[in-house]
Design an enzyme around this catalytic site. Structure first.
Site, PDB file in Angstrom:
ATOM      1  N   SER A 111      28.419  28.465  13.428  1.00  0.00           N
ATOM      2  CA  SER A 111      28.457  29.678  12.609  1.00  0.00           C
ATOM      3  C   SER A 111      29.835  30.319  12.535  1.00  0.00           C
ATOM      4  O   SER A 111      30.034  31.274  11.772  1.00  0.00           O
ATOM      5  CB  SER A 111      27.468  30.704  13.160  1.00  0.00           C
ATOM      6  OG  SER A 111      27.825  31.091  14.480  1.00  0.00           O
ATOM      7  N   LYS A 112      30.802  29.812  13.291  1.00  0.00           N
ATOM      8  CA  LYS A 112      32.128  30.402  13.289  1.00  0.00           C
ATOM      9  C   LYS A 112      32.842  30.129  11.952  1.00  0.00           C
ATOM     10  O   LYS A 112      32.441  29.260  11.171  1.00  0.00           O
ATOM     11  CB  LYS A 112      32.956  29.859  14.441  1.00  0.00           C
ATOM     12  CG  LYS A 112      32.419  30.238  15.813  1.00  0.00           C
ATOM     13  CD  LYS A 112      32.452  31.750  16.032  1.00  0.00           C
ATOM     14  CE  LYS A 112      32.220  32.149  17.475  1.00  0.00           C
ATOM     15  NZ  LYS A 112      30.848  31.963  17.950  1.00  0.00           N
TER      16      LYS A 112
END
Length: 375
Positions: free
Chosen positions: A192-193
């Site tokens: 998700s970064k």
């Protein structure tokens, strides 16, 4: 609130769409590794390390299995251990402080600033004792902490500053990239970064070759040769498949970052006069010396839970980063609570992250603003 029915759910993050656009590039990158069974180390990992380091103004990058591993190994390379104190912000993800405990040291939790939610330099200075061995600065949500002030403070007290850059890929302070100020920077590539792997991955950046070599050895069983080991280490290497995926995505990171910044500016315009449940929203802002990369677009409101529920009912995903301070976690129940944390506690009670990702549309953001405006 009048009834509003969304045509589709608005996700918090849209990784399937991102990966669909990159499908051929990623397949082209990983197929040679599969064909040659080259999975551990090698040229693919080295290439990623070099490109990531260049993108972040750092001479040395060590690819690792996770951001948590990067924090742990950097602290271990700094000889953090029993009897030491490490100053960390009270408002962050547990991975920032967990390695301190695992190494037998004591995390000293301090408050954050009210505007950016990053560690407060004044609180840091108040917390320094003869046992302090390290300051950890978290660039939370994608906005840099006051890193030059923190490094200057560390220099005055002969203390290194470790940058937790898990959320700040390509973020800058006075034109210089986060991860290049302190003794080292640690990065997460959790999917998700802003730069996400196809699984867990991380890296450490630094300017000191000897420090980089020590972290690299720690990540590879203390190895100096195939069966020669200078000390006992760990198995925390970045694998080649993840490095291949990350190299592909790194080529798009700057464009994705600009899309995030554009979307954040649009939210700021759309939400500037919105007062759900009779209270104004506190919107994220950007320091004049900073480049915010908006890993998260976090608003504040005194009735956060009501906002979350209303948005969910309207088909809008949100996130809470984070609903509690670290000292309030059971994991840190035995850690001494020396300092008051009014700002960290206020952030924990009021923060709410809205959907924001590369590719989010103006229509989607307008709908989010419409729902909030009708509460």
């Amino acid at each position: 609130m009048s009834a509003v029915t969304p045509t589709t759910r608005i996700p918090f993050l849209n990784l399937p769409e991102q990966h669909q656009a990159l499908r051929q590039e990623i397949q082209d990158a990983i197929h040679p590794l599969l064909d040659g069974a080259r999975f551990v180390g090698g040229e693919t990992v080295t290439t990623f390390e070099q490109k990531f380091g260049a993108a972040h103004d750092c001479d040395h990058t060590v690819g690792l299995k996770s951001g948590t591993a990067a924090l742990f190994l950097a602290m271990q390379a700094l000889d953090i251990g029993p009897g030491d104190e490490v100053i960390v912000p009270a408002f962050t993800f547990i991975a920032t402080a967990a390695p301190v405990m695992l190494l037998g040291a004591t995390p000293i939790f301090v408050d954050v600033d009210p505007v950016f939610a990053c560690i407060d330099p004044n609180a840091v200075e108040d917390a320094i004792t003869e046992k302090t061995k390290l300051i950890v600065a978290v660039h939370l949500y994608g906005h840099p902490a006051a890193i030059d002030e923190l490094v200057s403070l560390g220099n005055r007290h002969n203390l290194p500053v470790l940058e937790d850059c898990a959320q700040s890929h390509l973020s800058t302070w006075n034109g210089k990239k986060t991860g290049s100020f302190g003794v080292a920077g640690t990065f997460s590539f959790y999917p998700s970064k802003n730069l996400g792997a196809a699984g867990d991955a991380g890296a450490m950046t630094c300017s000191d070759e000897a420090f980089a070599q020590k972290v690299r050895q720690l990540s590879n069983h203390g190895r100096t040769g195939r069966y020669d080991h200078a000390f006992v280490g760990w198995n925390e290497r970045l694998d080649a498949l993840q490095a291949a995926v990350l190299t592909v995505k790194l080529g798009h990171l700057e464009a994705w970052t600009e899309e995030r910044r554009t979307a954040a500016e649009r939210y700021n315009r759309l939400l500037s006069n919105v007062t759900p449940f009779g209270s104004s929203l506190v919107l994220p802002t950007e320091h004049p010396d900073a480049r915010h990369v908006y890993h998260l677009y976090v608003i504040r409101h005194p009735e956060r839970e009501r906002l979350h529920t209303a948005l969910a009912d309207a088909g809008i995903d949100t996130g809470t980063h984070y609903p509690t301070t670290l000292p309030a976690q059971s994991a840190f129940a035995e850690v001494p609570k020396r300092h008051s944390l009014p700002q960290a506690e206020a952030w924990a009670q009021e923060c709410l992250a809205l959907p924001l990702f590369p590719g989010i549309t103006e229509e989607q953001q307008t709908y989010v603003a419409k729902v909030l405006g009708e509460l």
